[in-house]
Design an enzyme around this catalytic site. Sequence first.
Site, PDB file in Angstrom:
ATOM      1  N   GLU A   1      18.122  68.558  43.796  1.00  0.00           N
ATOM      2  CA  GLU A   1      18.132  68.044  42.417  1.00  0.00           C
ATOM      3  C   GLU A   1      19.383  68.520  41.662  1.00  0.00           C
ATOM      4  O   GLU A   1      19.886  67.823  40.787  1.00  0.00           O
ATOM      5  CB  GLU A   1      16.862  68.480  41.665  1.00  0.00           C
ATOM      6  CG  GLU A   1      15.559  67.881  42.211  1.00  0.00           C
ATOM      7  CD  GLU A   1      15.349  66.409  41.830  1.00  0.00           C
ATOM      8  OE1 GLU A   1      16.204  65.806  41.154  1.00  0.00           O
ATOM      9  OE2 GLU A   1      14.304  65.859  42.244  1.00  0.00           O
TER      10      GLU A   1
ATOM     11  N   HIS B   1      11.022  58.708  47.335  1.00  0.00           N
ATOM     12  CA  HIS B   1       9.580  58.588  47.092  1.00  0.00           C
ATOM     13  C   HIS B   1       8.895  57.861  48.252  1.00  0.00           C
ATOM     14  O   HIS B   1       7.766  58.182  48.624  1.00  0.00           O
ATOM     15  CB  HIS B   1       9.303  57.826  45.791  1.00  0.00           C
ATOM     16  CG  HIS B   1       9.520  58.659  44.561  1.00  0.00           C
ATOM     17  ND1 HIS B   1       9.831  58.105  43.337  1.00  0.00           N
ATOM     18  CD2 HIS B   1       9.465  59.998  44.365  1.00  0.00           C
ATOM     19  CE1 HIS B   1       9.960  59.092  42.443  1.00  0.00           C
ATOM     20  NE2 HIS B   1       9.747  60.226  43.041  1.00  0.00           N
TER      21      HIS B   1
ATOM     22  N   ARG C   1      17.307  57.792  30.869  1.00  0.00           N
ATOM     23  CA  ARG C   1      16.649  58.787  31.736  1.00  0.00           C
ATOM     24  C   ARG C   1      16.531  58.319  33.181  1.00  0.00           C
ATOM     25  O   ARG C   1      16.422  59.120  34.104  1.00  0.00           O
ATOM     26  CB  ARG C   1      15.272  59.124  31.135  1.00  0.00           C
ATOM     27  CG  ARG C   1      14.575  60.264  31.818  1.00  0.00           C
ATOM     28  CD  ARG C   1      13.389  60.777  31.017  1.00  0.00           C
ATOM     29  NE  ARG C   1      12.783  61.899  31.705  1.00  0.00           N
ATOM     30  CZ  ARG C   1      12.001  62.818  31.137  1.00  0.00           C
ATOM     31  NH1 ARG C   1      11.716  62.733  29.853  1.00  0.00           N
ATOM     32  NH2 ARG C   1      11.488  63.806  31.835  1.00  0.00           N
TER      33      ARG C   1
ATOM     34  N   LYS D   1      20.129  67.543  32.094  1.00  0.00           N
ATOM     35  CA  LYS D   1      18.761  67.038  31.900  1.00  0.00           C
ATOM     36  C   LYS D   1      18.420  67.039  30.413  1.00  0.00           C
ATOM     37  O   LYS D   1      17.815  66.089  29.893  1.00  0.00           O
ATOM     38  CB  LYS D   1      17.763  67.887  32.695  1.00  0.00           C
ATOM     39  CG  LYS D   1      16.333  67.430  32.476  1.00  0.00           C
ATOM     40  CD  LYS D   1      15.578  67.105  33.706  1.00  0.00           C
ATOM     41  CE  LYS D   1      14.326  66.309  33.346  1.00  0.00           C
ATOM     42  NZ  LYS D   1      13.331  66.258  34.362  1.00  0.00           N
TER      43      LYS D   1
ATOM     44  N   HIS E   1      15.857  58.751  44.383  1.00  0.00           N
ATOM     45  CA  HIS E   1      14.402  58.917  44.362  1.00  0.00           C
ATOM     46  C   HIS E   1      13.639  57.701  44.880  1.00  0.00           C
ATOM     47  O   HIS E   1      12.494  57.835  45.295  1.00  0.00           O
ATOM     48  CB  HIS E   1      13.925  59.247  42.946  1.00  0.00           C
ATOM     49  CG  HIS E   1      14.138  60.704  42.575  1.00  0.00           C
ATOM     50  ND1 HIS E   1      15.380  61.306  42.616  1.00  0.00           N
ATOM     51  CD2 HIS E   1      13.274  61.668  42.166  1.00  0.00           C
ATOM     52  CE1 HIS E   1      15.264  62.568  42.239  1.00  0.00           C
ATOM     53  NE2 HIS E   1      14.002  62.823  41.967  1.00  0.00           N
TER      54      HIS E   1
ATOM     55  N   GLU F   1      12.124  57.280  28.714  1.00  0.00           N
ATOM     56  CA  GLU F   1      12.712  56.447  29.769  1.00  0.00           C
ATOM     57  C   GLU F   1      12.559  54.960  29.447  1.00  0.00           C
ATOM     58  O   GLU F   1      12.184  54.163  30.301  1.00  0.00           O
ATOM     59  CB  GLU F   1      12.041  56.790  31.115  1.00  0.00           C
ATOM     60  CG  GLU F   1      12.882  56.445  32.320  1.00  0.00           C
ATOM     61  CD  GLU F   1      12.327  57.035  33.613  1.00  0.00           C
ATOM     62  OE1 GLU F   1      11.762  58.138  33.596  1.00  0.00           O
ATOM     63  OE2 GLU F   1      12.463  56.367  34.630  1.00  0.00           O
TER      64      GLU F   1
ATOM     65  N   ARG G   1      -6.546  66.225  22.464  1.00  0.00           N
ATOM     66  CA  ARG G   1      -5.457  65.251  22.297  1.00  0.00           C
ATOM     67  C   ARG G   1      -4.089  65.919  22.163  1.00  0.00           C
ATOM     68  O   ARG G   1      -3.159  65.357  21.606  1.00  0.00           O
ATOM     69  CB  ARG G   1      -5.702  64.327  21.108  1.00  0.00           C
ATOM     70  CG  ARG G   1      -6.989  63.538  21.251  1.00  0.00           C
ATOM     71  CD  ARG G   1      -7.059  62.397  20.258  1.00  0.00           C
ATOM     72  NE  ARG G   1      -8.279  61.654  20.465  1.00  0.00           N
ATOM     73  CZ  ARG G   1      -9.430  61.941  19.882  1.00  0.00           C
ATOM     74  NH1 ARG G   1      -9.510  62.948  19.036  1.00  0.00           N
ATOM     75  NH2 ARG G   1     -10.495  61.214  20.133  1.00  0.00           N
TER      76      ARG G   1
ATOM     77  N   ASN H   1      16.757  59.327  38.419  1.00  0.00           N
ATOM     78  CA  ASN H   1      16.063  58.782  39.579  1.00  0.00           C
ATOM     79  C   ASN H   1      17.005  58.575  40.772  1.00  0.00           C
ATOM     80  O   ASN H   1      16.592  58.021  41.791  1.00  0.00           O
ATOM     81  CB  ASN H   1      15.432  57.444  39.167  1.00  0.00           C
ATOM     82  CG  ASN H   1      14.288  57.050  40.063  1.00  0.00           C
ATOM     83  OD1 ASN H   1      13.574  57.893  40.577  1.00  0.00           O
ATOM     84  ND2 ASN H   1      14.129  55.743  40.265  1.00  0.00           N
TER      85      ASN H   1
ATOM     86  N   HIS I   1       9.798  67.536  48.156  1.00  0.00           N
ATOM     87  CA  HIS I   1      10.386  66.477  47.333  1.00  0.00           C
ATOM     88  C   HIS I   1      11.918  66.472  47.460  1.00  0.00           C
ATOM     89  O   HIS I   1      12.539  65.429  47.667  1.00  0.00           O
ATOM     90  CB  HIS I   1       9.955  66.701  45.876  1.00  0.00           C
ATOM     91  CG  HIS I   1      10.583  65.766  44.899  1.00  0.00           C
ATOM     92  ND1 HIS I   1      10.296  64.415  44.856  1.00  0.00           N
ATOM     93  CD2 HIS I   1      11.507  65.992  43.916  1.00  0.00           C
ATOM     94  CE1 HIS I   1      11.003  63.852  43.886  1.00  0.00           C
ATOM     95  NE2 HIS I   1      11.748  64.782  43.309  1.00  0.00           N
TER      96      HIS I   1
END
Length: 366
Positions: free
Chosen positions: A183, A258, A247, A225, A254, A235, A119, A251, A270
């Site tokens: 980026e 995507h 956050r 960032k 993106h 987010e 965990r 994007n 990417h």
Amino acid sequence: MSTDIVIPVSAEHSYDVVIGRGLLGHLPRMLEGATRVAIIHPGALVVTAEAMRADLSDHGFEVTMIEVPEAEDQKTAEVAAFCWTALGAAGFTRSDAVVGLGGGATTDLAGFVAATWLRGIRVVQVPTTLLGMVDAAVGGKTGINTDAGKNLVGSFWSPRGVVCDVTALETLPRNDLLAGMAEVVKVGFVRDTSILDDVESEPADATDPSGDLLTDLIRRAVQVKADVVSSDFRETSATMGDGSLGREVLNYGHTFGHAVERRERYRWRHGAAVSVGMVFVAELAGLGGRLSESEVERHRSVLTSLGLPITYPAGHWPELLAAMSVDKKTRGSLLRFVVLNGIGNPGIWAGPDPTFLAAAYDAVSR
Ligand code: GLY
């Protein structure tokens, strides 16, 4: 005197992102308290991984090496299970730790393995690509791909530290470096516009891994960032107290990006897909009266100067629109875009008129 750059991040715990050259020495401090350490790395990085193993062994850690496939091939449930088996065989306990050494795919996988073993155990990320340094390894998003899609299984799990050794970029294939620049430029468009100014005036220096400008661009991109993640780790906030976006701002470019990646079966880098995605969303903002023609053009010129793609073939709109509609950032049935209301001033445009969307695609596919 150390010239290493240290950028703190505060999420569910605080940690440092260290940027500089030859940074192996930071690892023992970040791993303090662990008896066992697993280095998860792709085969291409076996020499670096061996050097890391020797150094950590000298510091008294029991090191397990876990070699995984390259690129997206490692982000599978099968590879995660292979890693869990290795941790079990070596007797990893809650106080032990994982190191993710590699590009964004490796840090995503290593973070996910660490998040799920017992965990959650510690992970230290050592990104070796520009994309990993400025985006994937910082911020605690971890995950794997499944038949249902990319990154749909994962967890928010912050690292205990991130070590960005920019000498790794000297041997990175040029196209991977340039894809990572997408980026960096994204951060320039949404927040730190000095990044754009510097890339525009010195495009060659900006992509020279042996020079100082690239290190400074990494510093500025990581700082943004770190600030964004520190204020909206999960987010969950559309806007922050000062009115800035949460956050979700990361994007930018993106949503369309995507969709391109999905249509290309993830064979596009990417960063290349995000590059076209930024031009698409700039065109959209232009159609909505949010960006001037010259601001839209600025997207094309800065990305072109880096050798990044700014067009996508025509004739695929229904497929791309369908892919955007199932993007995990979509809320309900409303398509949401991070758009610019002027360079450096991002906002959200939810549910743009479909004719604007089709016209923006037309503009990038011409
Ligand atoms: N890569 C976007 C984020 O970390 O939120």
